[in-house]
Design an enzyme around this catalytic site. Structure first.
Site, PDB file in Angstrom:
ATOM      1  N   HIS A  97       0.888  -1.150   0.407  1.00  0.00           N
ATOM      2  CA  HIS A  97       0.224   0.160   0.043  1.00  0.00           C
ATOM      3  C   HIS A  97       0.983   1.068  -0.064  1.00  0.00           C
ATOM      4  CE1 HIS A  97      -2.518  -3.810   1.917  1.00  0.00           C
ATOM      5  NE2 HIS A  97      -3.650  -2.939   0.574  1.00  0.00           N
ATOM      6  N   HIS A 117      -5.461   0.993  -3.185  1.00  0.00           N
ATOM      7  CA  HIS A 117      -6.862   1.282  -4.382  1.00  0.00           C
ATOM      8  C   HIS A 117      -6.352   2.197  -4.977  1.00  0.00           C
ATOM      9  CE1 HIS A 117      -8.980   3.305  -1.039  1.00  0.00           C
ATOM     10  NE2 HIS A 117      -9.379   3.736  -1.856  1.00  0.00           N
ATOM     11  N   MET A 171     -11.968  -6.968  -8.616  1.00  0.00           N
ATOM     12  CA  MET A 171     -13.228  -7.703  -8.079  1.00  0.00           C
ATOM     13  C   MET A 171     -14.010  -7.875  -8.051  1.00  0.00           C
ATOM     14  SD  MET A 171     -13.037  -7.878  -3.619  1.00  0.00           S
ATOM     15  CE  MET A 171     -11.228  -8.838  -3.747  1.00  0.00           C
TER      16      MET A 171
END
Length: 200
Positions: A97, A117, A171
């Site tokens: 991250h 993300h 996803m």
């Protein structure tokens, strides 16, 4: 990447439907027991899903029991280098991250990092997206491939390719869609698209 919210029977159908459109199917079913995961993988193999396309998230034990050679480790897990000392046939990537985490993962033997993300996503409500500029810095700082995850849509793939990512992970964009195969095809087409063709 599976989203841990679909019953096993339906999940097998969906994975079978998209298998020919994607490079890898990342099994991330955190609520399932080891036994349920083993059964899921065995059933996928029986249904003809290629073993080479399966990646097991976190559960090295499940990968070993089902003879799957690809695992994906959370950032807080043990190092891929240590893993391969014991099991040299395993391939391992790591979730990161930040640039610091990514550099540490590379040093510890990760074959790739998954970074996110990138864009705002319903999977991470209220959390600030990391953005494409940070992806560009990350791909410049590493020698191993970077896979982008988080809020990726087919329309955003060209922008990520320009940032030198080597892959995308999806996803909910596939598994929460009412037509997963159609979405997998849409992503696949964008990934294969040559960005220079339109300039000719």
């Amino acid at each position: 990447m599976t989203n841990d919210s679909i019953p096993a029977g339906e999940l097998i159908k969906q994975i079978k439907a998209i298998a020919s459109e994607v490079d890898f199917i990342h099994i991330r079913e955190r609520s399932k027991t080891a036994s349920e995961l083993v059964d899921l993988v065995k059933n996928l193999l029986l249904e003809g899903v290629p073993k080479e396309k399966l990646v097991i998230n976190d559960r090295v034990d499940v990968a070993l029991l089902t003879n799957i050679h690809r695992v994906h480790l959370p950032g807080h897990s043990f190092s891929p280098k240590e893993l391969r000392k014991k099991f040299p046939h395993l391939h391992a990537g790591v979730s990161v991250h930040s640039i610091e985490e990514a550099k540490a993962a590379e040093k510890n033997g990760a074959e790739y990092v998954m970074f996110g993300h990138i864009y705002a996503t319903s999977c991470k409500p209220g959390l600030q997206a990391r953005g494409v500029q940070l992806v560009k810095k990350l791909t410049s700082a590493l020698t191993i491939p970077v896979v982008a995850i988080g809020g990726v849509t087919p329309e955003r793939v060209p922008e990520l390719k320009q940032a030198n990512v080597k892959g995308i992970a999806v996803m909910s964009g596939i598994f929460a869609h009412h037509q997963p195969r159609m979405m997998a095809q849409a992503f696949s087409e964008k990934v294969k698209e040559n960005p220079y063709e339109k300039a000719l």
